[in-house]
Motif scaffolding. Structure first.
Motif, PDB file in Angstrom:
ATOM      1  N   PHE A  27       0.784  -1.229   0.000  1.00 30.39           N
ATOM      2  CA  PHE A  27       0.000   0.000   0.000  1.00 30.39           C
ATOM      3  C   PHE A  27       0.821   1.286   0.000  1.00 30.39           C
ATOM      4  O   PHE A  27       0.242   2.372  -0.058  1.00 30.39           O
ATOM      5  CB  PHE A  27      -0.920   0.041   1.237  1.00 30.39           C
ATOM      6  N   GLY A  28       2.139   1.196   0.091  1.00 32.74           N
ATOM      7  CA  GLY A  28       2.914   2.413   0.322  1.00 32.74           C
ATOM      8  C   GLY A  28       2.572   3.010   1.679  1.00 32.74           C
ATOM      9  O   GLY A  28       2.604   4.231   1.865  1.00 32.74           O
ATOM     10  N   ASP A  29       2.246   2.143   2.641  1.00 33.81           N
ATOM     11  CA  ASP A  29       1.749   2.545   3.951  1.00 33.81           C
ATOM     12  C   ASP A  29       2.943   2.757   4.887  1.00 33.81           C
ATOM     13  O   ASP A  29       3.311   1.884   5.669  1.00 33.81           O
ATOM     14  CB  ASP A  29       0.824   1.448   4.480  1.00 33.81           C
ATOM     15  N   GLY A  30       3.571   3.923   4.758  1.00 34.08           N
ATOM     16  CA  GLY A  30       4.735   4.190   5.584  1.00 34.08           C
ATOM     17  C   GLY A  30       5.223   5.611   5.424  1.00 34.08           C
ATOM     18  O   GLY A  30       4.681   6.396   4.641  1.00 34.08           O
ATOM     19  N   ILE A  31       6.257   5.933   6.161  1.00 34.43           N
ATOM     20  CA  ILE A  31       6.861   7.268   6.200  1.00 34.43           C
ATOM     21  C   ILE A  31       8.362   7.113   5.991  1.00 34.43           C
ATOM     22  O   ILE A  31       8.965   6.128   6.438  1.00 34.43           O
ATOM     23  CB  ILE A  31       6.598   7.941   7.572  1.00 34.43           C
ATOM     24  N   SER A 150       4.928  10.499   2.770  1.00 33.33           N
ATOM     25  CA  SER A 150       4.556   9.104   2.613  1.00 33.33           C
ATOM     26  C   SER A 150       5.477   8.405   1.626  1.00 33.33           C
ATOM     27  O   SER A 150       5.980   9.005   0.678  1.00 33.33           O
ATOM     28  CB  SER A 150       3.107   9.027   2.116  1.00 33.33           C
ATOM     29  N   THR A 151       5.648   7.082   1.831  1.00 33.15           N
ATOM     30  CA  THR A 151       6.405   6.285   0.874  1.00 33.15           C
ATOM     31  C   THR A 151       5.607   6.031  -0.404  1.00 33.15           C
ATOM     32  O   THR A 151       6.167   5.524  -1.389  1.00 33.15           O
ATOM     33  CB  THR A 151       6.807   4.934   1.489  1.00 33.15           C
ATOM     34  N   ALA A 152       4.325   6.366  -0.429  1.00 31.88           N
ATOM     35  CA  ALA A 152       3.481   6.198  -1.618  1.00 31.88           C
ATOM     36  C   ALA A 152       3.740   7.374  -2.570  1.00 31.88           C
ATOM     37  O   ALA A 152       3.027   8.366  -2.564  1.00 31.88           O
ATOM     38  CB  ALA A 152       2.002   6.127  -1.233  1.00 31.88           C
ATOM     39  N   LEU A 153       4.756   7.257  -3.399  1.00 29.11           N
ATOM     40  CA  LEU A 153       5.271   8.382  -4.184  1.00 29.11           C
ATOM     41  C   LEU A 153       4.951   8.306  -5.673  1.00 29.11           C
ATOM     42  O   LEU A 153       5.575   9.022  -6.464  1.00 29.11           O
ATOM     43  CB  LEU A 153       6.791   8.481  -4.006  1.00 29.11           C
ATOM     44  N   LEU A 154       3.987   7.474  -6.080  1.00 30.20           N
ATOM     45  CA  LEU A 154       3.740   7.312  -7.507  1.00 30.20           C
ATOM     46  C   LEU A 154       3.376   8.631  -8.180  1.00 30.20           C
ATOM     47  O   LEU A 154       3.848   8.927  -9.286  1.00 30.20           O
ATOM     48  CB  LEU A 154       2.638   6.272  -7.748  1.00 30.20           C
ATOM     49  N   GLY A 155       2.552   9.448  -7.523  1.00 30.49           N
ATOM     50  CA  GLY A 155       2.198  10.740  -8.106  1.00 30.49           C
ATOM     51  C   GLY A 155       3.415  11.622  -8.331  1.00 30.49           C
ATOM     52  O   GLY A 155       3.567  12.242  -9.393  1.00 30.49           O
TER      53      GLY A 155
END
Length: 285
Positions: A27-31, A150-155
């Motif tokens: 999920f990219g659920d992290g920092i 966030s580690t969710a960096l796709l954007g």
């Protein structure tokens, strides 16, 4: 092979393994944070860890590490990897669950991962040695919680790739009102009439550590006025100077935006004064 840290163990980076059910992977659920270190001296360590702890709190990951625990880890990693010019990457995910499910699981231990990578030597305040950047602009199409690292960096990756594919070094983002927010991996400053201007902090942009240090240094050690206010896209194009800031770049001068020359097209005197002051105080934070 560099030495990494994973869940209490130092090991060669290519031997580090996580579960495919780790929520950071799914999920990219992290920092995360990236802290520069030059010869074993960390830049902005305190503010970086403050921001990490705030981010972990905002997404409700319980990891009660102190600043000293993080400092010990960073210093050990740097030492094990030669204490050269290193970026220290710190990553905390929510951890591995037994299934894929969107809601935050209970009783899961966070995954703590860290490694180092080589970075260029600390920037110097010298126009003849400074790299001039060219950037693209585009409307920001990411989520609305950009203040969380966030580690969710796709954007961010997609926006950066947009500029990269056009032969540029970065992509500066603006909102639907044509107000500049930040870049895909940097904060943004302009200079107009001797005044340094940067967008105010809100949910549209990351509270960058280099941004924080630069503003403080300019206010404490120079007579250069600093203002946090909205910057329009038109103001960006017509600025005397444009800078992008990040932990790896520090203060990077921009001379071309969307193919338009900024100011005289040369690296500016205000940049020189700002980088000089920053270099003198980069280890104070």
């Amino acid at each position: 092979m560099s030495i990494a840290y994973l869940n209490g163990e130092f090991l060669p980076l290519d031997q580090a393994r996580i579960s495919p059910l780790d929520r950071g992977f799914l999920f990219g659920d992290g920092i995360y944070e990236v802290i520069p270190s030059y010869g074993g001296k960390l830049v902005g360590f305190g503010p970086h860890i403050d921001r990490m702890q705030e981010g972990l709190g905002l997404i409700e990951i319980g990891l009660n590490w102190s600043h000293e625990q993080w400092r010990t880890l960073c210093e050990q990693l740097c030492e094990k990897n030669g204490n050269g010019n290193l970026g220290v990457y710190l990553h905390v995910s929510r951890g591995a669950d037994t299934k894929r499910f969107h809601a935050y699981p209970e009783g899961v231990t966070p995954t703590v991962f860290a490694f180092t990578f080589e970075i260029p030597a600390a920037p110097v305040a010298d126009k003849s040695k400074a790299r001039a950047y060219k950037v693209s602009t585009t409307e920001d199409l990411r989520w609305r919680r950009c203040n969380i690292k966030s580690t969710a960096l796709l954007g961010n990756v997609m926006h950066f790739q947009q500029g990269h594919a056009a032969g540029n070094n970065e992509t500066i983002l603006y909102n639907a009102r044509k107000e500049v927010t930040e870049a895909s991996a940097c904060n943004v400053f302009i200079v107009k009439g001797g005044e340094v201007i940067t967008p105010p902090l809100d949910n549209q942009l990351l509270p960058g550590i280099t941004r924080l240090i630069l503003i403080d240094v300019l206010k404490k050690y120079t007579k250069i006025p600093v203002v946090e206010r909205t910057i329009t896209l038109d103001e960006l194009y017509n600025a005397d100077e444009v800078w992008i800031t990040s932990s790896s770049k520090e203060i990077a001068p921009v001379t071309l935006v969307d193919g338009k020359t900024i100011g005289t097209g040369d690296i500016g005197d205000t940049w020189l004064a700002a980088e000089t002051a920053f270099a003198e105080h980069r280890y104070d934070y």
